[in-house]
Design a protein around this motif. Structure first.
Motif, PDB file in Angstrom:
ATOM      1  N   GLU A 125       6.004  15.766 -21.870  1.00 23.19           N
ATOM      2  CA  GLU A 125       6.063  16.533 -20.621  1.00 23.19           C
ATOM      3  C   GLU A 125       6.910  15.812 -19.586  1.00 23.19           C
ATOM      4  N   MET A 126       6.789  14.511 -19.512  1.00 26.76           N
ATOM      5  CA  MET A 126       7.576  13.747 -18.546  1.00 26.76           C
ATOM      6  C   MET A 126       9.074  13.929 -18.778  1.00 26.76           C
ATOM      7  N   TYR A 127       9.472  13.804 -20.041  1.00 28.11           N
ATOM      8  CA  TYR A 127      10.902  13.875 -20.356  1.00 28.11           C
ATOM      9  C   TYR A 127      11.413  15.309 -20.374  1.00 28.11           C
ATOM     10  N   ASN A 128      10.512  16.240 -20.679  1.00 24.26           N
ATOM     11  CA  ASN A 128      10.870  17.668 -20.666  1.00 24.26           C
ATOM     12  C   ASN A 128      12.008  17.991 -21.630  1.00 24.26           C
ATOM     13  N   GLU A 129      12.122  17.197 -22.673  1.00 25.66           N
ATOM     14  CA  GLU A 129      13.055  17.443 -23.767  1.00 25.66           C
ATOM     15  C   GLU A 129      12.639  16.543 -24.921  1.00 25.66           C
ATOM     16  N   PRO A 130      13.189  16.708 -26.124  1.00 23.06           N
ATOM     17  CA  PRO A 130      12.758  15.901 -27.271  1.00 23.06           C
ATOM     18  C   PRO A 130      12.839  14.399 -27.003  1.00 23.06           C
ATOM     19  N   ILE A 131      11.823  13.673 -27.471  1.00 21.26           N
ATOM     20  CA  ILE A 131      11.769  12.232 -27.267  1.00 21.26           C
ATOM     21  C   ILE A 131      11.669  11.519 -28.607  1.00 21.26           C
ATOM     22  N   THR A 132      12.007  10.225 -28.598  1.00 18.43           N
ATOM     23  CA  THR A 132      11.884   9.362 -29.771  1.00 18.43           C
ATOM     24  C   THR A 132      11.168   8.087 -29.368  1.00 18.43           C
ATOM     25  N   THR A 177      15.707  11.698 -27.100  1.00 17.91           N
ATOM     26  CA  THR A 177      16.374  11.715 -28.399  1.00 17.91           C
ATOM     27  C   THR A 177      17.883  11.824 -28.221  1.00 17.91           C
ATOM     28  N   SER A 178      18.305  12.527 -27.210  1.00 17.22           N
ATOM     29  CA  SER A 178      19.745  12.674 -26.941  1.00 17.22           C
ATOM     30  C   SER A 178      20.388  11.345 -26.554  1.00 17.22           C
ATOM     31  N   ASP A 179      19.576  10.378 -26.096  1.00 20.70           N
ATOM     32  CA  ASP A 179      20.092   9.053 -25.733  1.00 20.70           C
ATOM     33  C   ASP A 179      19.973   8.047 -26.869  1.00 20.70           C
ATOM     34  N   VAL A 180      18.820   8.039 -27.562  1.00 17.60           N
ATOM     35  CA  VAL A 180      18.543   6.960 -28.517  1.00 17.60           C
ATOM     36  C   VAL A 180      18.578   7.412 -29.971  1.00 17.60           C
ATOM     37  N   GLY A 181      18.747   8.702 -30.198  1.00 20.66           N
ATOM     38  CA  GLY A 181      18.750   9.204 -31.567  1.00 20.66           C
ATOM     39  C   GLY A 181      17.354   9.553 -32.035  1.00 20.66           C
ATOM     40  N   LEU A 185      15.771   5.643 -17.449  1.00 18.98           N
ATOM     41  CA  LEU A 185      16.268   5.784 -18.810  1.00 18.98           C
ATOM     42  C   LEU A 185      15.167   5.699 -19.873  1.00 18.98           C
ATOM     43  N   LEU A 186      14.296   4.687 -19.779  1.00 23.16           N
ATOM     44  CA  LEU A 186      13.334   4.402 -20.835  1.00 23.16           C
ATOM     45  C   LEU A 186      11.950   4.110 -20.255  1.00 23.16           C
ATOM     46  N   THR A 187      10.924   4.263 -21.083  1.00 23.65           N
ATOM     47  CA  THR A 187       9.577   3.879 -20.670  1.00 23.65           C
ATOM     48  C   THR A 187       8.948   3.011 -21.748  1.00 23.65           C
ATOM     49  N   MET A 188       8.318   1.934 -21.312  1.00 25.35           N
ATOM     50  CA  MET A 188       7.540   1.071 -22.199  1.00 25.35           C
ATOM     51  C   MET A 188       6.089   1.495 -22.073  1.00 25.35           C
ATOM     52  N   THR A 189       5.433   1.722 -23.197  1.00 27.31           N
ATOM     53  CA  THR A 189       4.076   2.257 -23.108  1.00 27.31           C
ATOM     54  C   THR A 189       3.262   1.900 -24.341  1.00 27.31           C
ATOM     55  N   TYR A 194      -2.678  20.084 -22.921  1.00 24.82           N
ATOM     56  CA  TYR A 194      -3.761  20.829 -23.563  1.00 24.82           C
ATOM     57  C   TYR A 194      -3.758  20.497 -25.063  1.00 24.82           C
ATOM     58  N   ALA A 195      -4.253  21.384 -25.881  1.00 28.31           N
ATOM     59  CA  ALA A 195      -4.314  21.133 -27.316  1.00 28.31           C
ATOM     60  C   ALA A 195      -2.920  20.844 -27.871  1.00 28.31           C
ATOM     61  N   ALA A 196      -2.843  19.858 -28.763  1.00 31.22           N
ATOM     62  CA  ALA A 196      -1.562  19.448 -29.337  1.00 31.22           C
ATOM     63  C   ALA A 196      -1.104  20.417 -30.414  1.00 31.22           C
ATOM     64  N   THR A 197       0.194  20.432 -30.648  1.00 29.77           N
ATOM     65  CA  THR A 197       0.759  21.205 -31.753  1.00 29.77           C
ATOM     66  C   THR A 197       0.781  20.332 -33.012  1.00 29.77           C
ATOM     67  N   GLN A 198       0.995  20.953 -34.148  1.00 25.87           N
ATOM     68  CA  GLN A 198       1.101  20.206 -35.398  1.00 25.87           C
ATOM     69  C   GLN A 198       2.290  19.249 -35.334  1.00 25.87           C
ATOM     70  N   GLU A 199       3.365  19.687 -34.697  1.00 21.78           N
ATOM     71  CA  GLU A 199       4.552  18.837 -34.590  1.00 21.78           C
ATOM     72  C   GLU A 199       4.258  17.567 -33.789  1.00 21.78           C
ATOM     73  N   GLN A 200       3.474  17.703 -32.732  1.00 19.84           N
ATOM     74  CA  GLN A 200       3.130  16.532 -31.926  1.00 19.84           C
ATOM     75  C   GLN A 200       2.241  15.571 -32.704  1.00 19.84           C
ATOM     76  N   VAL A 201       1.275  16.111 -33.430  1.00 14.10           N
ATOM     77  CA  VAL A 201       0.416  15.262 -34.255  1.00 14.10           C
ATOM     78  C   VAL A 201       1.245  14.560 -35.331  1.00 14.10           C
ATOM     79  N   ASP A 202       2.175  15.282 -35.943  1.00 11.39           N
ATOM     80  CA  ASP A 202       3.017  14.683 -36.977  1.00 11.39           C
ATOM     81  C   ASP A 202       3.870  13.552 -36.396  1.00 11.39           C
ATOM     82  N   ALA A 203       4.333  13.715 -35.162  1.00  4.23           N
ATOM     83  CA  ALA A 203       5.131  12.668 -34.522  1.00  4.23           C
ATOM     84  C   ALA A 203       4.288  11.405 -34.311  1.00  4.23           C
ATOM     85  N   VAL A 204       3.038  11.585 -33.890  1.00  4.59           N
ATOM     86  CA  VAL A 204       2.147  10.438 -33.697  1.00  4.59           C
ATOM     87  C   VAL A 204       1.806   9.797 -35.038  1.00  4.59           C
ATOM     88  N   ARG A 205       1.557  10.616 -36.051  1.00  5.59           N
ATOM     89  CA  ARG A 205       1.261  10.093 -37.388  1.00  5.59           C
ATOM     90  C   ARG A 205       2.436   9.244 -37.893  1.00  5.59           C
TER      91      ARG A 205
END
Length: 746
Positions: free
Chosen positions: A575-582, A460-464, A558-562, A682-693
């Motif tokens: 987990e890979m980025y170990n900081e907020p992602i977009t 997120t710090s790179d791409v907003g 810098l980036l991952t295509m997935t 392990y089990a996801a947080t609500q924030e992670q589910v909301d990001a996927v949604r």
């Protein structure tokens, strides 16, 4: 030791499902009734009481021998048994054959005297993990389980990379043939004495005994599958037999009905005549409501019926059945209206759905028509030709692309009117972005029961924090980083251009209007951006480079295509980025840049079908709550309620009993890398589910690969990458050629 044993038993289970075959059938023309053939084989079913534990079967006369095994999580031990029962019987008998946690019988057959023959694998662990001993002992038992012969074959079978016996066959003289399926055939006589060892240059597809008592193997020749005699006198493979049927699926050899052998491959059972080297179709498994993937073994009964044992997996439930196939005149079978299902290659989920539908629907019957051949281009071309002509299948598998093209041509039926009339499958009950992906002018032309989202992920710090960016934004980010920063984990001129075009094709080609935009500024910038990478010929893989997570964390990558197909997939990247992602998506002129793709099935109905209501009856089965909550496809379900349950499960801890009564939390996903870096989620947080949604709701394009268009892009961009033409010149040529292609195919 326990882990090894569980692995060994699992391997045995996989290898001994002798008729577990992938589906590839013949091409059949559409019909209005099932009476296309003079005869059909009608199945009758009898469930087996303890069939869920079956791992191997052999049939002799009226007797079935089979191996069972189960693992007791509480004691962490395996229980193995050899059982027998009569065909048509209801009770099995356990033979007094001793096996323990470190030894097991596998790969069994019956000799000409009715004795059971098998290989006992025995494993002994030394003090160090790498110190273990594997022995291979030939065992022979009388029908009541009394041991007749025990012969250690370990020495004879030493000297090869893998001595695990995949095939066991017995000839008319009671000689026993063993093969690892890879490089070697060992032959011993009925007393276990070595006859010969034969080295094989080609991977063995199958080994079996003919009606005449001759052992043959199937392997790859110059022009496909061939069969060869195993000549023990010459200690080599003997005569070669050609014109052997093969449907790009599994391959099994069985004794023939009157002579020669039966060959089960793909969806079809053939009879093969060695004298004329010709084959004749006996039956199509799907026509007989049998999934060839589920067949454990089969035989010809004395009364002429065919007999098979099947094992069906359905979630956590496993059911085994004895199936009796009786040959009847088609006129004796109740007629149904035939609906054709056209696909390049049929998936296992579709095959099961067709069989289930045919078993239960009283009015319609689905008949698959597969176009796939060894030449992919020919198969897809024929499928395309039929879809746009009067030969279109009633129901069309659209998984191989072209849907946008078909929508523009008007050859697909609008599915919304059928949803409007359906009491269960209603538009409002489904993920709207998954429906809109295949909408045009308010009409729906295809549905997918499950999906994944293709995207590019960055810090997120790179791409907003907002989704969506342009090619200019991507180039600006790359230019802002130190020289040598790796943009993608793997990137060459060719692969980067390919990926940007594939996931940006909605921006480059509008099938509705026919407009192409390959000579615009965005595509020219794509060419220039791709040209900043190395070429395919220059790319070298460094096995000692850091893992993907470590390259991301130290700023090298810098980036991952997935493709995000589960909440746990998203968690892995956090987990890979170990900081907020977009999930920034692929660069486009508008939209989020993230695209939908079906995870297994994309299906539509031909607008030329004469039985559209019947076709909908089949298509709707993939959209029902029952299918959406119980199917085994990867990806997110399209039904909203099923997706919410998917999210709920993602946020629920998985646990297991550690053997002492304590419940221990287990991982949802573990991902290991070459430098021993391990990511566990392990089990996801609500924030992670909301990001996927949010990612799902904003995916506003569709991934479709068009082989013809990309062939043009690949061919014409090569001179630019070689420094022979400018990007503008190349873009103009690509624009011209693809515009012609689009005009011809709209």
């Amino acid at each position: 030791m326990k882990k090894f044993y569980k692995k060994l038993m699992l391997l045995g289970t996989v290898l001994t499902i002798g008729l577990s075959l992938a589906a590839c059938g013949g091409n059949k023309e559409a019909s209005t009734t099932t009476n296309q053939k003079e005869f059909v084989y009608v199945p009758e079913y009898q469930e087996m009481a303890d069939g869920s534990d079956i791992s191997t079967i052999t049939i002799s006369g009226n007797t079935i021998y089979y191996l069972t095994w189960s693992y007791d999580e509480a004691t962490q031990t395996s229980v193995n048994a050899v059982k027998t029962m009569e065909i048509g019987g209801t009770e099995s008998k356990t033979l007094p054959i001793v096996q323990d946690e470190n030894s097991s019988i596998s790969t069994i057959s019956v000799d000409n005297e009715g004795n059971l023959v098998g290989i006992l694998y025995s494993y002994t662990q030394g003090e160090k993990e790498e110190d273990y001993t594997q022995t291979y002992i030939l065992k022979k038992y009388s029908p009541d389980g009394s041991e007749i012969l025990s012969m250690d074959l370990t020495q004879m079978m030493s000297g090869v990379d893998s001595a695990y016996v995949q095939y066991l066959a017995i000839d008319g003289e009671n000689n026993i043939y063993l093969s690892n399926g890879d490089s070697t055939i060992w032959v011993v006589d009925g007393s276990g004495n070595e006859v010969c060892t034969i080295s094989v240059d080609s991977w063995i597809n199958s080994m079996g005994t003919t009606k005449e008592g001759k052992v043959v193997v199937a392997l790859y020749g110059e022009n496909g599958i061939v069969m060869q005699d195993v000549d023990i006198a010459a200690k080599a493979l003997g005569k070669t037999y050609e014109n052997v049927p093969n449907s790009n699926g599994g391959f099994s050899i069985l004794k023939g009905i009157e002579k020669g052998c039966l060959i089960s491959t793909g969806n079809t059972l053939f009879s093969y005549d060695f004298d004329t080297q010709t084959s004749t179709e006996v039956l199509n498994w799907i026509d007989s409501d049998i999934d060839s993937n589920y067949i454990l073994g089969m035989a010809v009964l004395e009364d002429g019926r065919l007999f098979a044992i099947t094992r069906e997996y359905n979630g956590d439930q496993t059911k085994s059945e004895m199936v009796y196939l009786t040959k009847k005149k088609s006129s004796e079978v109740a007629e149904k209206t035939i609906l054709t299902y056209g696909s390049l290659y049929m998936s296992s989920n579709v095959r099961k759905a067709i069989i289930d539908f045919n078993k239960t629907n009283e009015k319609y019957r689905i008949q698959p028509k597969e176009y796939g051949t060894e030449d992919y281009t020919t198969g897809i071309a024929q499928l395309n030709s039929d879809i746009v002509s009067g030969k279109s299948p009633d129901i069309i598998d659209l998984s191989n692309g072209g849907t946008r093209q078909y929508m523009a041509k008007g050859v697909l039926e609008d599915l919304y009117p059928y949803m409007d009339k359906d009491s269960e499958v209603k538009k409002e009950n489904y993920v709207q972005s998954a429906l809109k992906a295949y909408e045009k002018d308010g009409k729906l032309y295809a549905v997918m029961p499950s999906f994944a989202v293709n995207t590019i992920i960055g810090k997120t710090s790179d791409v907003g924090s907002e989704m969506g960016w342009t090619i200019d934004d991507l180039i600006a980010l790359v230019n802002s980083k130190p020289e040598g920063t790796q943009v993608f984990d793997y990137g060459t001129k060719e692969s980067v251009l390919s990926t940007l075009c594939i996931f940006g094709m909605d921006q480059l080609v509008d099938w509705n209007t026919g407009e192409c935009r390959f000579n615009g500024e965005d595509f020219i910038k794509m060419l220039d951006f791709a040209n900043s990478f190395v070429s395919e010929s220059e790319y070298t893989y460094d096995e000692n480079e850091p893992s993907t997570p470590n390259k991301i964390r130290n700023g090298q990558l810098l980036l991952t295509m997935t493709s995000i197909d589960a909440v746990s997939s998203y968690q892995v990247y956090e987990e890979m980025y170990n900081e907020p992602i977009t999930c920034i998506g692929y660069p486009t002129s508008e939209g989020s840049g993230s695209s939908m793709t079906s995870s297994d099935i994309l299906i539509g109905i031909s607008s030329k079908s004469k039985n559209k209501d019947g076709a909908w009856e089949f298509v709707r089965t993939f959209m029902t709550a029952d299918y959406q909550t119980n199917n085994n496809s990867w990806g997110f379900p399209t039904l909203k309620s099923a997706l919410e349950e998917n999210f709920k499960q993602a946020m629920t801890d998985d646990t297991y009993d550690d053997g002492t009564g304590n419940m221990v939390k287990s991982t949802k996903m573990s991902w290991g890398f070459q430098d021993d870096t391990m990511i566990d989620v392990y089990a996801a947080t609500q924030e992670q589910v909301d990001a996927v949604r949010n990612l799902i709701e904003n995916a506003n394009s569709v991934y479709e690969y068009n082989d013809s268009m990309y062939a043009i892009i690949s061919e014409e961009s090569a001179p630019f990458f070689a420094g022979q033409k400018t990007a503008k010149d190349v873009a103009d040529v690509i624009q011209s050629r693809i515009q012609i292609y689009v005009n011809e195919n709209r």
